[in-house]
Each structure stands twice: as C-alpha cells, then as structure tokens.
Design an enzyme around this catalytic site. Structure first.
Site, PDB file in Angstrom:
ATOM      1  N   ARG A   1       4.689   0.662   0.892  1.00  0.00           N
ATOM      2  CA  ARG A   1       5.127  -0.293   1.895  1.00  0.00           C
ATOM      3  C   ARG A   1       5.026  -1.697   1.321  1.00  0.00           C
ATOM      4  NH1 ARG A   1       5.305  -0.792   7.515  1.00  0.00           N
ATOM      5  NH2 ARG A   1       7.293  -1.462   6.636  1.00  0.00           N
TER       6      ARG A   1
ATOM      7  N   TYR B   1       0.842  -1.194   0.000  1.00  0.00           N
ATOM      8  CA  TYR B   1       0.000   0.000   0.000  1.00  0.00           C
ATOM      9  C   TYR B   1       0.878   1.245   0.000  1.00  0.00           C
ATOM     10  CZ  TYR B   1       0.818  -0.184   5.095  1.00  0.00           C
ATOM     11  OH  TYR B   1       1.389  -0.253   6.337  1.00  0.00           O
TER      12      TYR B   1
ATOM     13  N   HIS C   1       3.690  -6.914   4.638  1.00  0.00           N
ATOM     14  CA  HIS C   1       4.248  -7.168   5.965  1.00  0.00           C
ATOM     15  C   HIS C   1       3.127  -7.497   6.937  1.00  0.00           C
ATOM     16  CE1 HIS C   1       3.106  -2.902   5.981  1.00  0.00           C
ATOM     17  NE2 HIS C   1       2.953  -3.031   7.286  1.00  0.00           N
TER      18      HIS C   1
END
Length: 245
Positions: A163, A153, A166
């Site tokens: 990012r 995102y 994760h």
C-alpha cells in the site's frame, strides 16, 4: 448522507466511480468483504425519531483542542519520520464551505505500521506516535493537521502487494449516522499505479482527486513540508468515499 448543513439535490447521475459488488474488483480481493450483502434499510425518522441520531456528535469546540490536530505533540518525545502538515477545505458541490464539521484522521507511522493490535507487520512501533487526530472545520471549511508522513506497508492481497503512503479521513455531519470515510495519497508515490485500493476507483479523474498537492508555501523551514487536499462532498467533482464500508 451528505454532510453539508444545506444540501443541494443532485441534478444528474453520479459518475460510477465504485466497482460493482458483483463481479468484484478482482485486483482488490477484500472488496467483496467490504460490500453490503443485504438491502439497505430505510428509516423514517419522522415516524420513529429514536431510530436515528438526530443530534450532532458530542464533540464541540471546547472538546476539540489544538493538540488533537497535532499528532507530533501527543507524547513526551519526538516522533520519528518526516514531519508534514496537511490542510484543505471541506466543500459542498457548489464550492460553499462546510463549517463546524468533525474531521478525524488515522494513519501508519513512518515505518508503515499502525499502533493497533491487529497490525502484525514486522515494522517497529513508535512510542511517540499513535497516529490518530481530529479537528473541526472553521468558518471557511478549513481543517489542518500536523503529523508524520506515513510509510508504505505490505498488503496481504497478492504477490508484491504494497500500500502506498496514505492517510485515512473520516468526516461527520450533523449525526453519527452521517459518517463518510476516504483516503488521501501523496504525489509522486511510485506505488500508486500498483495499489488495488486506489485502482478500485474506476474513474481516472476521481483517482486523481485523492492525491494531495505539495504546496511549498505551506512548508515551514526546519519544521515540516506542506500538502493541500480539499474534500468535496457531492456533485461531479466529489471526493471518492468508501461506500459500503
């Protein structure tokens, strides 16, 4: 604070994995907001036992069920995305398992959006995926989650900031004041070298320890792919922890 029930003292200086509060880590502009701005307050629990929580979390074996660790079975329908399992062990610096510890995770859905009112990313929400789970480590210090691989995102940090996929991990010790938070990343993600959060971990070896390992033996045909990720609480091989957050 260390989460291990029988902590062993550190024998040497810890590797400076975290950027210094001043100057800030420029590529990650939010780092300034995530650093403590006042000196830490030391509490003497022997003089004032009410000042800290001396008892364990209210979660017990009977309160954490199998569905809590399976994020794909929390709703009436099937969630969208690549189903995965993530497992590993929580260990102390000597490799001993840390038993009975509460491990919580939260993550974005397959489209890269959190089920949170503060997330304004214009990606679709999944009505069958909330993105939160919890589990207790067993006698071998092992945890396991079944979930969906999160999507990338955008990050409001700099131009072209995204990012990588994760999962956030939270671990509790014997009290709520002993909470540690970290993040797990996925191998082979092309966004890893560009992530300012991961880049704020200045030790290359510490960064590498935040990336899980794909384990084909964990994969279940037609069900999920498997990833393995151990969490080491202290010592020279410790997992990076988001201090000051």
């Amino acid at each position: 604070m260390a989460l291990t029930p029988q902590p062993t003292p550190l024998t040497g200086p810890r590797t400076p994995e975290h950027p210094a509060p001043d100057p800030e880590h420029i590529p990650y502009r939010s780092s300034t907001l995530r650093q403590p701005h006042r000196p830490l307050v030391e509490i003497d629990h022997r003089a004032d036992p009410e000042a800290v929580e001396l008892h364990g979390p209210v979660f017990g074996v009977t309160d954490v069920g199998a569905l809590d660790a399976d994020l794909t079975r929390r709703h009436t329908g099937e969630p969208l995305g690549e189903r995965i399992t993530v497992t590993g062990r929580v260990l102390d610096r000597t490799g001993r398992p840390v038993r009975g510890q509460l491990v919580e995770i939260w993550q974005a859905n397959a489209s890269g959006r959190y089920a949170h009112r503060g997330d304004r990313h214009p990606a679709p929400l999944d009505p069958n995926f909330t993105g939160t789970g919890r589990a207790l480590t067993d006698d071998d210090g092992r945890y396991a989650f079944t979930t969906i691989k999160p999507g990338a995102y955008p990050l409001d940090n700099h131009d072209h900031a995204w990012r990588p996929a994760h999962i956030h991990f939270s671990l509790f010790g014997s009290a709520f004041t002993q909470r540690l938070i970290t993040q797990m990343y996925f191998p082979g993600d092309p966004l890893l070298p560009y992530d300012p959060v991961l880049g704020s971990v200045t030790d290359p070896a510490a960064r590498a320890r935040l990336v899980a390992t794909y384990d084909h033996a964990l994969s279940d045909p037609e069900r999920f792919l498997g990833y393995r990720w151990d969490i080491v609480l202290d010592g020279p091989s410790a997992t990076w922890i988001e201090e000051g957050r």
